[in-house]
Design a protein around this motif. Structure first.
Motif, mmCIF file in Angstrom:
data_model
loop_
_atom_site.group_PDB
_atom_site.id
_atom_site.type_symbol
_atom_site.label_atom_id
_atom_site.label_comp_id
_atom_site.label_asym_id
_atom_site.label_seq_id
_atom_site.Cartn_x
_atom_site.Cartn_y
_atom_site.Cartn_z
ATOM 1 N N LEU A 183 0.816 -1.209 0.000
ATOM 2 C CA LEU A 183 0.000 0.000 0.000
ATOM 3 C C LEU A 183 0.856 1.268 0.000
ATOM 4 O O LEU A 183 0.451 2.305 -0.525
ATOM 5 C CB LEU A 183 -0.923 -0.015 1.220
ATOM 6 C CG LEU A 183 -2.154 0.885 1.207
ATOM 7 C CD1 LEU A 183 -3.108 0.487 0.089
ATOM 8 C CD2 LEU A 183 -2.872 0.816 2.558
ATOM 9 N N ARG A 184 2.062 1.167 0.559
ATOM 10 C CA ARG A 184 2.942 2.327 0.673
ATOM 11 C C ARG A 184 3.842 2.520 -0.533
ATOM 12 O O ARG A 184 4.528 3.541 -0.641
ATOM 13 C CB ARG A 184 3.803 2.191 1.937
ATOM 14 C CG ARG A 184 2.998 2.149 3.223
ATOM 15 C CD ARG A 184 3.878 1.745 4.410
ATOM 16 N NE ARG A 184 4.928 2.716 4.653
ATOM 17 C CZ ARG A 184 4.800 3.780 5.443
ATOM 18 N NH1 ARG A 184 3.647 4.020 6.051
ATOM 19 N NH2 ARG A 184 5.807 4.597 5.634
ATOM 20 N N LEU A 185 3.860 1.560 -1.453
ATOM 21 C CA LEU A 185 4.724 1.666 -2.622
ATOM 22 C C LEU A 185 4.047 2.470 -3.725
ATOM 23 O O LEU A 185 2.836 2.340 -3.941
ATOM 24 C CB LEU A 185 5.067 0.271 -3.159
ATOM 25 C CG LEU A 185 5.955 -0.612 -2.289
ATOM 26 C CD1 LEU A 185 6.130 -1.983 -2.953
ATOM 27 C CD2 LEU A 185 7.302 0.038 -2.055
ATOM 28 N N PRO A 186 4.809 3.308 -4.451
ATOM 29 C CA PRO A 186 4.211 4.060 -5.567
ATOM 30 C C PRO A 186 3.835 3.129 -6.708
ATOM 31 O O PRO A 186 4.545 2.160 -7.013
ATOM 32 C CB PRO A 186 5.330 5.020 -5.983
ATOM 33 C CG PRO A 186 6.588 4.384 -5.504
ATOM 34 C CD PRO A 186 6.231 3.638 -4.247
ATOM 35 N N ALA A 187 2.713 3.429 -7.324
ATOM 36 C CA ALA A 187 2.239 2.611 -8.442
ATOM 37 C C ALA A 187 3.109 2.832 -9.668
ATOM 38 O O ALA A 187 3.753 3.873 -9.826
ATOM 39 C CB ALA A 187 0.786 2.961 -8.759
ATOM 40 N N VAL A 188 3.152 1.823 -10.521
ATOM 41 C CA VAL A 188 3.781 1.956 -11.832
ATOM 42 C C VAL A 188 2.708 1.682 -12.872
ATOM 43 O O VAL A 188 1.793 0.883 -12.637
ATOM 44 C CB VAL A 188 4.968 0.992 -12.009
ATOM 45 C CG1 VAL A 188 6.063 1.320 -11.017
ATOM 46 C CG2 VAL A 188 4.526 -0.461 -11.854
ATOM 47 N N PRO A 189 2.770 2.350 -14.022
ATOM 48 C CA PRO A 189 1.704 2.154 -15.013
ATOM 49 C C PRO A 189 1.767 0.770 -15.642
ATOM 50 O O PRO A 189 2.831 0.158 -15.749
ATOM 51 C CB PRO A 189 1.980 3.245 -16.048
ATOM 52 C CG PRO A 189 3.444 3.529 -15.912
ATOM 53 C CD PRO A 189 3.764 3.326 -14.458
ATOM 54 N N GLY A 190 0.619 0.296 -16.070
ATOM 55 C CA GLY A 190 0.589 -0.932 -16.844
ATOM 56 C C GLY A 190 1.177 -0.708 -18.225
ATOM 57 O O GLY A 190 1.209 0.417 -18.740
ATOM 58 N N ALA A 191 1.670 -1.785 -18.805
ATOM 59 C CA ALA A 191 2.278 -1.674 -20.129
ATOM 60 C C ALA A 191 1.246 -1.484 -21.227
ATOM 61 O O ALA A 191 1.572 -1.097 -22.341
ATOM 62 C CB ALA A 191 3.120 -2.915 -20.427
ATOM 63 N N GLY A 192 -0.011 -1.769 -20.896
ATOM 64 C CA GLY A 192 -1.074 -1.612 -21.877
ATOM 65 C C GLY A 192 -1.034 -2.698 -22.923
ATOM 66 O O GLY A 192 -0.632 -3.821 -22.674
ATOM 67 N N GLY A 193 -1.454 -2.372 -24.108
ATOM 68 C CA GLY A 193 -1.444 -3.359 -25.190
ATOM 69 C C GLY A 193 -2.769 -4.098 -25.273
ATOM 70 O O GLY A 193 -3.607 -4.049 -24.388
ATOM 71 N N GLN A 194 -2.943 -4.781 -26.379
ATOM 72 C CA GLN A 194 -4.182 -5.512 -26.598
ATOM 73 C C GLN A 194 -4.163 -6.820 -25.832
ATOM 74 O O GLN A 194 -3.117 -7.352 -25.460
ATOM 75 C CB GLN A 194 -4.350 -5.787 -28.099
ATOM 76 C CG GLN A 194 -4.491 -4.528 -28.943
ATOM 77 C CD GLN A 194 -4.623 -4.855 -30.412
ATOM 78 O OE1 GLN A 194 -4.303 -5.945 -30.857
ATOM 79 N NE2 GLN A 194 -5.130 -3.883 -31.172
#
Length: 381
Positions: A183-194
């Motif tokens: 909960l305390r860690l910063p989020a990273v974005p998903g790589a996305g893609g289909q």
């Protein structure tokens, strides 16, 4: 290592909830509920079957919504399995109903593990960078098998002191501690893609995944049946052997993580699998608990470097936007081993005796050795 440390700690705490019930579960199902070895195998294996069926979905969630979402969902689900274990022990219902509650807990644990482990490994790769994937694989593997090695004796101690409800309490608490860290860690974005079909990712990683699955069979056999083997021989302290497995696994990872790069992954895998096979044969023919501990220790020593060597190959086989799915599907091969080994070995034990479990483990490592020549692990080989 700074960016990876909280991820590794969260993996360790989350996996304690998976490992603490393993050795105690065999005794609970057989001695307290009164079921046979085949049922013990299914009770152990059903969690991994649930995990297997959800790994690809967990990887897709990591890629599309980011690994944090998978982790924050998976850890509380894993904690719910501990609640089910406790209820199976204290509810005033017949043994079949207790078994049903326990199996429900195993299914929930399988789903939770699928989410949090895939998420944490993907999160770790995103935090330190894709070129350091091997380091992520090595350190998360250390956390997993340190938890597996420590969890078995801890679970047996909790069972001895408090009954199976104590095992459930431990499985409830540890993933929630991991959830606080996540909960305390910063989020990273998903790589996305289909959305990518399961079979397409599987076609790229199945060979290293199959080696991993076969190399996992010895551990799966020990986790499900080593406590029963000790009981059949009248030996005390069955958790010591699994602790030896975990200690050897962690030690080799700490001092030998660079061996695949120096000598080639195939060469290292050959030596590793030979050690695993010898370890399983020692347990099979052990006349005393000391030899069984030695066999388990050699098994852990051999298995230690198979996971990172095969994992690096699997993740390099896919484009970056599919990395979460590659991680999920690669780990799923270990789930297959954990899910199938318990029931298969349970039936083998009914025909050939408890020590047949370790002959199955030795045979699986020999099959992995036969598969290695078909792998092409790149320039490191």
């Amino acid at each position: 290592m700074t960016g990876l440390a909280p991820v590794v700690l969260a993996v360790f705490l989350g996996f304690l909830a998976i490992s603490v019930p393993l050795a105690a579960l065999a005794l609970e199902v057989r001695d307290h509920l009164g079921f046979g070895a085949a049922t013990v195998g299914w009770a152990i294996g059903v969690q991994s079957l649930a995990t297997l069926l959800t790994r690809h979905r967990a990887g897709t969630l990591c890629d599309q919504r980011g690994p944090r979402a998978a982790v924050l969902l998976g850890l509380p689900l894993t904690a719910c399995s501990g609640l089910a274990y406790g209820l199976s022990s204290v509810l005033l219902i017949d043994p079949a109903a207790k078994l049903a509650v326990l199996l429900l807990g195993r299914l929930v644990a399988g789903l939770g593990e699928s989410l949090f482990l895939t998420g944490l490994m993907s999160w770790g790769i995103a935090r330190v960078g894709a070129p350091r994937t091997g380091k992520v694989m090595s350190w998360t593997g250390i956390a997993i098998y340190a938890a597996l090695g420590l969890g078995a004796p801890l679970g047996l101690a909790m069972q001895s002191a408090f009954g199976f409800v104590g095992v459930g309490a431990a499985a409830l608490l540890t993933p929630m501690l991991a959830w606080v860290i996540a909960l305390r860690l910063p989020a990273v974005p998903g790589a996305g893609g289909q959305r990518v079909p399961f079979h397409r990712v599987l076609g790229l990683i199945w060979r290293p995944g199959l080696v991993l699955a076969l190399a996992t069979v010895p551990y799966a056999a020990m986790a499900a049946f080593l406590t029963l083997d000790y009981a059949a021989h009248g030996w005390p302290r069955a958790g010591t052997a699994l602790l030896g497995f975990g200690a050897a696994y962690v030690l080799v990872r700490l001092v030998g993580s660079g061996l695949p790069d120096r000598f080639g992954a195939t060469r290292v895998a050959v030596g590793s699998l030979i050690f695993e096979a010898i370890g399983q044969l020692l347990i099979w023919c052990a006349p005393a608990p000391g030899m069984a501990v030695l066999g388990a220790t050699l098994t852990g020593l051999g298995f230690s470097l198979v996971f990172p060597a095969m994992g690096v190959l699997a993740t390099r086989s896919v484009p970056p936007e599919q990395r979460g799915r590659a991680v999920g599907n690669f780990i799923a091969f270990a789930d297959i081993a954990m899910g199938v080994t318990g029931p298969v070995v349970g039936f083998a034990i009914q025909w050939f005796g408890i020590t047949a479990a370790f002959l199955v483990g030795a045979g699986a490592t020999c099959a992995a050795l036969c598969l290695l020549p078909s792998l092409r692990l790149g320039r490191s080989d």
